[in-house]
Design a protein around this motif. Structure first.
Motif, mmCIF file in Angstrom:
data_model
loop_
_atom_site.group_PDB
_atom_site.id
_atom_site.type_symbol
_atom_site.label_atom_id
_atom_site.label_comp_id
_atom_site.label_asym_id
_atom_site.label_seq_id
_atom_site.Cartn_x
_atom_site.Cartn_y
_atom_site.Cartn_z
ATOM 1 N N TYR B 17 -28.423 -24.913 13.323
ATOM 2 C CA TYR B 17 -29.145 -24.938 14.505
ATOM 3 C C TYR B 17 -28.483 -23.585 15.385
ATOM 4 O O TYR B 17 -29.251 -22.775 15.916
ATOM 5 C CB TYR B 17 -28.931 -26.134 15.259
ATOM 6 N N ASP B 21 -31.154 -20.681 16.115
ATOM 7 C CA ASP B 21 -31.701 -20.667 17.286
ATOM 8 C C ASP B 21 -30.762 -19.710 18.237
ATOM 9 O O ASP B 21 -31.324 -19.255 19.311
ATOM 10 C CB ASP B 21 -31.842 -21.786 18.130
ATOM 11 N N LEU B 25 -32.247 -17.519 21.381
ATOM 12 C CA LEU B 25 -31.922 -17.615 22.538
ATOM 13 C C LEU B 25 -31.069 -16.159 23.450
ATOM 14 O O LEU B 25 -31.348 -16.115 24.405
ATOM 15 C CB LEU B 25 -30.655 -19.086 22.860
ATOM 16 N N TRP B 52 -39.015 -18.878 16.414
ATOM 17 C CA TRP B 52 -38.174 -19.892 17.345
ATOM 18 C C TRP B 52 -38.401 -21.288 17.128
ATOM 19 O O TRP B 52 -37.565 -21.918 17.396
ATOM 20 C CB TRP B 52 -38.437 -19.478 18.752
ATOM 21 N N ASP B 53 -39.826 -21.585 16.922
ATOM 22 C CA ASP B 53 -40.196 -23.148 16.972
ATOM 23 C C ASP B 53 -39.550 -23.628 15.650
ATOM 24 O O ASP B 53 -38.753 -24.762 15.820
ATOM 25 C CB ASP B 53 -41.771 -23.043 16.980
ATOM 26 N N ASN B 55 -36.932 -22.758 14.129
ATOM 27 C CA ASN B 55 -35.406 -22.833 14.483
ATOM 28 C C ASN B 55 -34.903 -23.901 15.205
ATOM 29 O O ASN B 55 -33.919 -24.463 15.207
ATOM 30 C CB ASN B 55 -34.910 -21.394 15.369
ATOM 31 N N GLU B 56 -35.910 -24.160 16.437
ATOM 32 C CA GLU B 56 -35.474 -25.254 17.455
ATOM 33 C C GLU B 56 -35.845 -26.781 16.780
ATOM 34 O O GLU B 56 -35.142 -27.649 17.261
ATOM 35 C CB GLU B 56 -36.629 -24.978 18.479
ATOM 36 N N LEU B 59 -32.517 -28.294 15.940
ATOM 37 C CA LEU B 59 -31.780 -29.078 17.228
ATOM 38 C C LEU B 59 -32.352 -30.565 16.929
ATOM 39 O O LEU B 59 -31.572 -31.444 17.078
ATOM 40 C CB LEU B 59 -32.238 -28.499 18.474
ATOM 41 N N LEU B 92 -35.221 -25.603 27.639
ATOM 42 C CA LEU B 92 -35.862 -25.567 26.149
ATOM 43 C C LEU B 92 -37.385 -25.778 26.211
ATOM 44 O O LEU B 92 -38.183 -25.207 25.867
ATOM 45 C CB LEU B 92 -35.295 -26.595 25.021
ATOM 46 N N GLY B 96 -39.736 -22.590 25.880
ATOM 47 C CA GLY B 96 -40.796 -22.969 24.834
ATOM 48 C C GLY B 96 -42.375 -22.584 25.088
ATOM 49 O O GLY B 96 -42.898 -21.853 24.537
ATOM 50 N N SER B 122 -33.261 -19.682 28.195
ATOM 51 C CA SER B 122 -32.630 -19.448 27.003
ATOM 52 C C SER B 122 -30.911 -19.358 27.488
ATOM 53 O O SER B 122 -30.087 -19.932 26.718
ATOM 54 C CB SER B 122 -32.893 -17.994 26.479
#
Lengths: 438, 346
Positions: B17, B21, B25, B52-53, B55-56, B59, B92, B96, B122
């Motif tokens: 993660y 991310d 970030l 990015w999505d 990647n998130e 988390l 976040l 987002g 970020s």
């Protein structure tokens, strides 16, 4: 206010808000996939423009759904730590499976779909939206299995001071879960269909983009009709399942106080929680509640008074939420049938178009009411019969929960206003010319 | 055995993660400084747009796995870090939606609003996740019932703040290298120069963090106590962490941005493992009394759940890595004008 009440309000606000955005992604992804498949099959550019136009609404909606979903997963730990500790062995694993098996797939391929029109062949590109549709529905299934376990816990034993998993298959296959899954998905599909019908109606009333929105209308009309029929049939089966496993919820949603053989259904009644009776009961249909709940007119239905007072859910909220959901469900059947009947030339039926445009908010109301019934009707339990909500809350200071609740209300209100403004703006503008060329 | 395997997987998910991310970030924070024009800013958004999505979700997976494998740790850690985690979540949320909302209204004020949201959204996760992990390494004041005896400000101790700074610098360098890798011309020049300049600060912060770790945590003591673990840091710390950190600078100096980015990714993963491995078998040490600490033994799920989750992880984690790698290759080329003219572009 104490930590418990603030945490309940916060979770309610966060879930209700999250669920304003989730249902549309479940059904619209399928509708977009159908449109794009038609494009691949026929080569007709208008289907591609349709996929792109509805796709933009999907993307705005999805973004808000994602960011508000993460906060729900984390709130089990932040606000409900005793719950998480007690049932994490089962509940936590279901959430983790959802993320790894479904949500990765949806998020990753949605980006490929949105940005990959020029990088993939038409066929491969259509596959990505089918993957998104599959994954978003799979994701909902895992979350609903987790919720159903709270409603009707199975496949576990109390050991080492917590609930431990003993039978994973029982958790995943229990009928209550699959009733909930079908009920929720069917509701989400109706909502998605009605949103497409309503927005199409807006343009058809103005006689603009007539071919584009007639086609969208037709696809959505078939979809809405099928699932509005399914909702009535399946909704009844789901109700019977609730009667079996959650008798207190049944008594609350029907506002039935005395245990009654040959229990009647009233067309209209007003519950009086304080006096433990109903203020007004009109239109008595003898034996119909027994028939609906247990498929036997002479069956006995347990009344609220036979549950200890502290084990009864709030009656008025459960009762009203149930009526709203069922009433609207029948309205959607009527509207869905109307749209299906006139699907070939909707532009010639302005009255129907006006009604459908005005009806856009109704499925949102119906779905939120349904979940209000599911969650409020489960009280005072967080896990039915196993753990009370009051025992589930984190041992944390009320002030920090108060601050975060205020922040949630402010941030989510702004977010909701902006998201719906952007979606409405895009919907009213209609398909853009560059969408045809891109 | 199962809890130990899950300990490793737990560390791995958080490390992945941070690695993934981390760059978006970092770029969200750098955006106002490296992007001079609206064109530059759109390049920054589109350089991370397809990723990015996805990647998130790492988390969500890391959080979910903490919940599934170590429910007691999940419960006590998350409720203890309440305010810090809420700030991470709100961060976040706004970052987002910034991606999705920014381009939807054609007004400079509107775009500035979302650039600010991207920056704040970020910065908060990057910094606070560093603060959180440094505090996990050092231990937090939890009593014998697992109740946290501190506030948000307890976490903002010098070592916690240093951890926050370390994560911030790691992510900034990571983000700048990604931008250099994805762009040409002036913007690439600026991104590369930024990465190289920030690298020196990162190196200084990393040295300070390693020294402070000696005083603030029991990580090194724990390494020395466990002969098996002792061999891991010998390889892990000098060779990987330091080696990768220098490799980052080396490749950046030769303007080989892709290789520099990979080195920086390895630095982030090995830094995370350096801390996590030093915790073993603790997951969350108590600073009040070591016997109150949460370990893989007193906070893990039942063997059945761990077994089922291991099966799920062994099937799906490699699958996810497979298709996400495919998307990195699909969107591999540098950002071009054509990408920006694209209808769905950010």
């Amino acid at each position: 206010m104490d930590t418990l009440l603030l945490s309940r309000l916060q979770f309610a606000a966060a879930t209700i808000f999250h669920f304003l955005f989730v249902p549309l992604t479940l059904g619209l992804s399928i509708l977009i996939a159908v449109m794009e498949t038609k494009y691949v099959r026929t080569g007709d550019e208008e289907y591609k423009r349709m996929a792109k136009f509805w796709g933009k609404i999907f993307l705005i909606n999805f973004a808000v759904g994602v960011v508000t979903g993460i906060t729900l997963e984390f709130q089990f730990g932040t606000n409900w730590s005793r719950y998480s500790q007690y049932v994490g062995d089962i509940f936590g694993s279901l959430l983790a499976i959802e993320a790894t098996a479904a949500f990765f797939l949806e998020s990753t391929f949605l980006a490929v779909w949105a940005l990959g029109w020029n990088r993939l062949s038409a066929k491969a590109h259509a596959v990505t939206i089918w993957l998104v549709a599959f994954a978003s529905n799979l994701s909902a299934i895992w979350i609903l299995i987790a919720n159903s376990w709270m409603q009707h816990p199975v496949g576990f034993t109390l050991r080492n001071g917590r609930a431990e998993l003993t039978d994973f298959l029982a958790v995943v296959t229990q009928p209550f879960a699959w009733h909930t899954i079908f009920h929720t998905l069917v509701g989400a599909y109706i909502l998605s269909g009605m949103v497409v019908l309503g927005i199409s109606a807006y343009h058809l009333l103005r006689k603009q983009h007539v071919s584009f929105f007639s086609r969208s209308f037709r696809t959505a009309a078939v979809f809405t009709f099928i699932f509005s029929v399914a909702a009535v049939v399946q909704g009844h089966a789901h109700g019977a399942e609730v009667a079996k496993v959650q008798p207190a919820k049944l008594a609350a949603m029907e506002s039935l106080w005395e245990t009654t053989q040959r229990a009647p259904q009233y067309l209209f009644l007003v519950p009086n929680e304080k006096e433990e009776t109903n203020r007004l009961e009109l239109g008595k249909l003898p034996g119909v509640l027994s028939l609906l709940a247990y498929h036997d007119m002479n069956a006995t239905v347990k009344g609220l008074k036979d549950f200890p007072k502290e084990d009864r859910p709030p009656v008025t909220i459960s009762f009203l939420a149930f009526r709203i959901m069922v009433g609207l469900g029948f309205l959607f059947l009527a509207l869905g049938s109307w749209a299906f009947w006139k699907r070939k030339n909707p532009v010639d039926h302005p009255l129907m178009l006006k009604v459908l445009l005005l009806a856009i908010p109704l499925p949102y109301l119906a779905l939120e009411a349904g979940w209000t019934l599911a969650e409020v009707g489960r009280q005072p339990w967080v896990v039915y019969g196993v753990m009370k909500t009051s025992d589930a809350v984190s041992p944390i200071a009320a002030t920090q929960v108060g601050i975060s609740l205020a922040a949630f209300v402010i941030v989510y209100s702004l977010l909701g206003l902006i998201a719906f403004y952007l979606m409405i703006q895009h919907a009213r503008r209609g398909p853009q010319e560059e969408e045809a060329s891109a | 055995m199962l809890p130990s395997i899950w300990f490793l997987l737990w560390g791995l998910l958080w490390a992945v993660y941070f690695m993934l991310d981390g760059f978006d970030l970092g770029l969200g924070i750098l955006n106002p400084f490296v992007a001079k024009t609206e064109g530059d800013r759109r390049i920054v958004y589109n350089a991370v747009g397809p990723f990015w999505d996805g990647n998130e979700v790492w988390l969500i997976a890391a959080g979910g796995v903490t919940f599934a494998a170590f429910p007691t740790t999940y419960a006590i850690l998350f409720s203890s870090l309440y305010s810090a985690l809420m700030l991470v979540l709100f961060g976040l949320i706004v970052r987002g939606v910034a991606f999705e909302f920014r381009g939807k209204v054609d007004s400079p004020g509107w775009r500035r609003l979302w650039d600010a949201a991207l920056f704040v959204g970020s910065f908060l996760p990057a910094f606070l996740l560093g603060v959180a992990f440094a505090n996990i390494f050092a231990g937090i004041p939890i009593d014998e019932k697992g109740i946290y005896q501190g506030t948000l400000f307890t976490l903002l101790n010098p070592y916690g703040l240093l951890g926050g700074l370390l994560f911030l610098m790691l992510f900034l360098v990571h983000g700048a290298l990604w931008l250099a890798h994805k762009t040409d011309g002036d913007l690439q020049q600026r991104a590369g120069a930024t990465a190289k300049a920030l690298w020196w600060i990162l190196a200084a912060v990393a040295v300070a963090f390693l020294v402070a770790t000696w005083y603030a945590t029991r990580l090194y003591v724990n390494y020395l106590k466990n002969p098996l673990l002792f061999s891991i840091p010998i390889i892990l710390i000098p060779v990987l962490t330091v080696g990768a950190l220098f490799a980052t600078r080396y490749f950046a100096g030769k303007a080989q941005w892709g290789k520099a980015w990979i080195s920086s990714a390895v630095t982030i993963v090995s830094t995370t493992f350096f801390g996590v491995a030093g915790l073993y078998p603790n997951l969350l040490p108590s600073s009040l009394n070591p016997t109150y600490s949460l370990t893989i033994y007193n906070s893990s799920s039942s063997p059945l759940t761990l077994k089922i989750m291991l099966t799920v992880a062994l099937i799906f984690v490699p699958t996810v890595i497979g298709y996400q790698s495919w998307t990195y290759r699909l969107f591999h080329p540098k950002i071009t004008q054509e990408d920006l003219a694209y209808d769905e572009a950010y």
